[in-house]
Design an enzyme around this catalytic site. Structure first.
Site, PDB file in Angstrom:
ATOM      1  N   ARG A 291     -89.015  26.669  68.846  1.00 13.29           N
ATOM      2  CA  ARG A 291     -90.029  27.656  69.255  1.00 13.29           C
ATOM      3  C   ARG A 291     -90.626  27.289  70.607  1.00 13.29           C
ATOM      4  NH1 ARG A 291     -93.648  26.933  64.602  1.00 13.29           N
ATOM      5  NH2 ARG A 291     -92.180  25.316  63.959  1.00 13.29           N
TER       6      ARG A 291
ATOM      7  N   HIS B  19     -94.033  22.141  56.853  1.00 13.70           N
ATOM      8  CA  HIS B  19     -93.543  22.574  58.164  1.00 13.70           C
ATOM      9  C   HIS B  19     -92.951  23.967  57.998  1.00 13.70           C
ATOM     10  CE1 HIS B  19     -91.186  22.660  61.834  1.00 13.70           C
ATOM     11  NE2 HIS B  19     -91.698  21.513  62.220  1.00 13.70           N
TER      12      HIS B  19
END
Ligand SMILES: Cc1cc2nc3c(=O)[nH]c(=O)nc-3n(C[C@H](O)[C@H](O)[C@H](O)COP(=O)(O)OP(=O)(O)OC[C@H]3O[C@@H](n4cnc5c(N)ncnc54)[C@H](O)[C@@H]3O)c2cc1C
Length: 606
Positions: free
Chosen positions: A256, A236
């Protein structure tokens, strides 16, 4: 022969995360007796840590979404080596599974008109993740647990399974120890569902908890099941990098999704520099468009920060390697900048990302509403796992099923965020349903005492060795493995380094055969770690051998010595299987031809 406490169930589910709980609920609803075993307390499985949400094409926020778009996104994310039938079932069935969860009491965030709210996430074309702030996993576990406990499922907590028992080809039970007192237990079962989660603890930097030692992968492998796609380990892009004690802890992609941007030390949004061709048409080419996308503008394309995880992770590694990283070896993730756009940004961030706000405040003394975070890649998820039949989730071993992170197929070379929680619901249900069906049609098998005695002897060997001159404790071996996998079989791979890793794994097997522990059997973490080691070594070997075999770069596997995709490898999955002499055999398994109607879906969805 020793007498062990013995339990008998029609279906035994090993693992009580989302997949295990959902399987147990379904099997129990089908009218068979169900035992549910977990290493820790019920409700503490890894699923509880999930933050961002559950991917399902409910089309509550964008009416253009439907199963076809979700299917095409999943296949594109997986670089087309996914099991297309699993991807199809998943995309079609996820909405019903989420609504079912809602009917069972899950409290989701809501749209203004009261429907389940959905958020943007990497690789998903439309806002698709049903969520509860950034604590979705907690709500999911709570709901499944509440629903499950009323169904008469027998729960066995703090029990670790160390071996599966077989009669001929078929599984007939499991051998386990209880963590509290160190006593052995035997479970007789007509069908077994493995739902033990992932393998993250094979790496030093990971978002995964202590439970993720690849037990189910290893149990299945040693019982004769094939493992596929093990080379695809997901790093990740955003884990914490500082302070060292919290390195690897996840920073959700939701940051995000809510408008957070990645910047290097030159204050540049470097993700705009490198947008892969197959995503160009879907990706914003300027910052303003990216921002509009995160705020729900349907005419805007997603910002490059929301490209797939493999790509973003590699871009971060590149920035750091080329000297544009942050002081502690990561890059900057900034959500505080949205104050330029939203007058109430501070409250907005705290409401949308409450766990992230507290995580950084408490662990790093950073106020994310005012300052950027420092982040870097962390080992997060394994796409690889037990090879199963797409519809029934049964492995190649009769009576042995697998679901959730320890099964493989749906994700191919890379998993899209949010697709795991929906995978647990869709395939957990299917595994429970088919395991119950299998159990109804068969009688209990015979437990072989020799297998029990062998498993007990193996488990007790670390006590019996004593701390002689060539003995050593388990922790250093575990750490050496984690550091080696991180360094030699990590985000960027090369044949020579992976060959060194294989030799290293061989030496670690040797050291493990001499591992010794002291003390007694009650709550002895040294002993537990010693018993985890063979699982960690098995999965590490599977990852390394599979990664060597796939001589190309695709999805989560990036080979510096083969940086391009090779169409020939697009036609196969890499599988490993235990050979009759006990060695690990590597196979290339052809991917079946996709039916024309699914090919058409992919073409239509661009
Ligand atoms: C921090 C974090 C955030 C995430 N956020 C998201 C997200 O927003 N959306 C998403 O889709 N995915 C997310 N993921 C991934 C997702 O949470 C996992 O892939 C998923 O929860 C795995 O579920 P599972 O049921 O397969 O296993 P788990 O939930 O890990 O459960 C495994 C169970 O198996 C038991 N077990 C293991 N070994 C044994 C053994 N030997 N004997 C007995 N029991 C055993 C454990 O005790 C546990 O009960 C996230 C992951 C992390 C780490």
């Amino acid at each position: 022969m020793a007498e062990y406490q013995t339990f008998e169930h029609d279906v035994l589910v090993i693992g009580a995360g989302g997949a295990g709980l959902r399987a147990a609920i379904e099997a129990s609803a089908a009218g068979v007796s169900v035992g549910l075993v977990c290493k820790s307390l019920l409700g503490k499985a890894h699923t509880v840590m999930a933050e961002g949400g559950i991917a399902a094409a409910l089309a509550n926020v964008d009416e253009r979404d439907n199963w076809k778009v979700h299917f095409a996104d999943t296949m594109r994310g997986g670089q087309y080596v996914n099991n297309w039938r699993m991807a199809e079932l998943h995309a079609k069935e996820a909405p019903a599974r989420v609504r079912e969860l809602e009917a069972w009491g899950a409290v989701f965030d809501r749209t203004p008109d009261g429907r389940i709210l959905q958020r943007n996430f990497g690789g998903h074309k439309y806002p698709r993740l049903a969520h509860v702030g950034d604590r979705t996993g907690l709500e999911m576990i709570r709901t499944l647990q509440d629903h499950g406990v009323h169904q008469g499922i027998d729960v066995h907590m703090e029990i670790t399974v160390v071996a599966l028992l077989k009669e001929g080809d078929r599984v007939v039970g499991a051998f386990a120890y209880d963590r509290e007192r160190g006593r052995f237990r035997v479970f007789k079962a007509k069908a077994i569902v493995l739902a033990t989660g992932g393998i993250g603890r094979a790496y030093r930097i990971t978002s995964n908890s202590w439970e993720y030692t690849g037990d189910g992968h290893s149990l299945g492998y040693h019982a004769g099941a094939e493992l596929i796609d093990m080379e695809f380990v997901q790093f990740h892009p955003t884990g914490m990098v500082w302070p060292p004690s919290v390195e690897g802890i996840l920073v959700t992609e939701g940051v995000r999704g809510e408008g957070g941007v990645l910047k290097n030390s030159l204050d540049k949004r470097f993700m705009f520099d490198d947008i892969p061709d197959n995503y160009k048409s879907q990706t914003a080419d300027n910052e303003e468009e990216g921002w509009r996308y995160t705020q729900g503008d349907k005419n805007a394309r997603r910002p490059p920060e929301l490209l797939t995880r493999d790509h973003v992770s590699r871009a971060i590694v590149r920035e750091v390697k080329e000297g544009r990283g942050s002081p502690h070896g990561g890059v900057y993730l900034d959500i505080s900048w949205i104050k330029k756009k939203l007058s109430n940004s501070e409250d907005h961030i705290k409401r949308k990302l409450p766990s992230m706000y507290h995580q950084f405040q408490q662990l790093a003394d950073i106020d994310i509403t005012q300052q950027p975070m420092e982040v870097g890649p962390t080992t997060h998820y394994v796409m690889g796992g037990i090879r199963v039949d797409a519809d029934s989730q049964m492995s190649g071993v009769p009576g042995l099923f697998a679901a959730g992170e320890c099964a493989a197929g749906i994700n191919g070379a890379n998993r899209l965020g949010g697709n795991s929680l929906s995978d647990l619901l869709v395939f957990g249900k299917r595994a429970g349903e088919y395991a119950a069906q299998f159990a109804r049609d068969i009688s209990q098998g015979q437990i072989d005492n020799a297998q029990l005695e062998a498993a007990a002897r193996r488990a007790l060997e670390p006590f019996e060795r004593g701390m002689g001159s060539d003995a050593e404790g388990p922790y250093k071996i575990q750490l050496d493995l984690q550091e080696m996998m991180q360094e030699l079989v990590g985000i960027v791979r090369r044949e020579d380094e992976m060959q060194r890793a294989l030799e290293g794994i061989g030496r670690l097997w040797q050291r493990t055969s001499r591992v010794a522990v002291t003390g007694n059997r009650e709550y002895n973490p040294g002993w537990h770690t010693a018993l985890d080691l063979p699982n960690l070594l098995t999965v590490s070997e599977a990852v390394t051998r599979s990664a060597i075999e796939r001589k190309e770069s695709r999805g989560a596997q990036f080979r510096e010595d083969y940086p391009e995709k090779d169409p020939e490898f697009g036609k196969v999955n890499i599988a490993v299987k235990r050979d009759s002499d006990g060695t690990m055999k590597v196979l290339r398994v052809p991917i079946p031809e996709m039916p024309p109607e699914l090919k058409q879906v992919i073409e239509e969805m661009g």
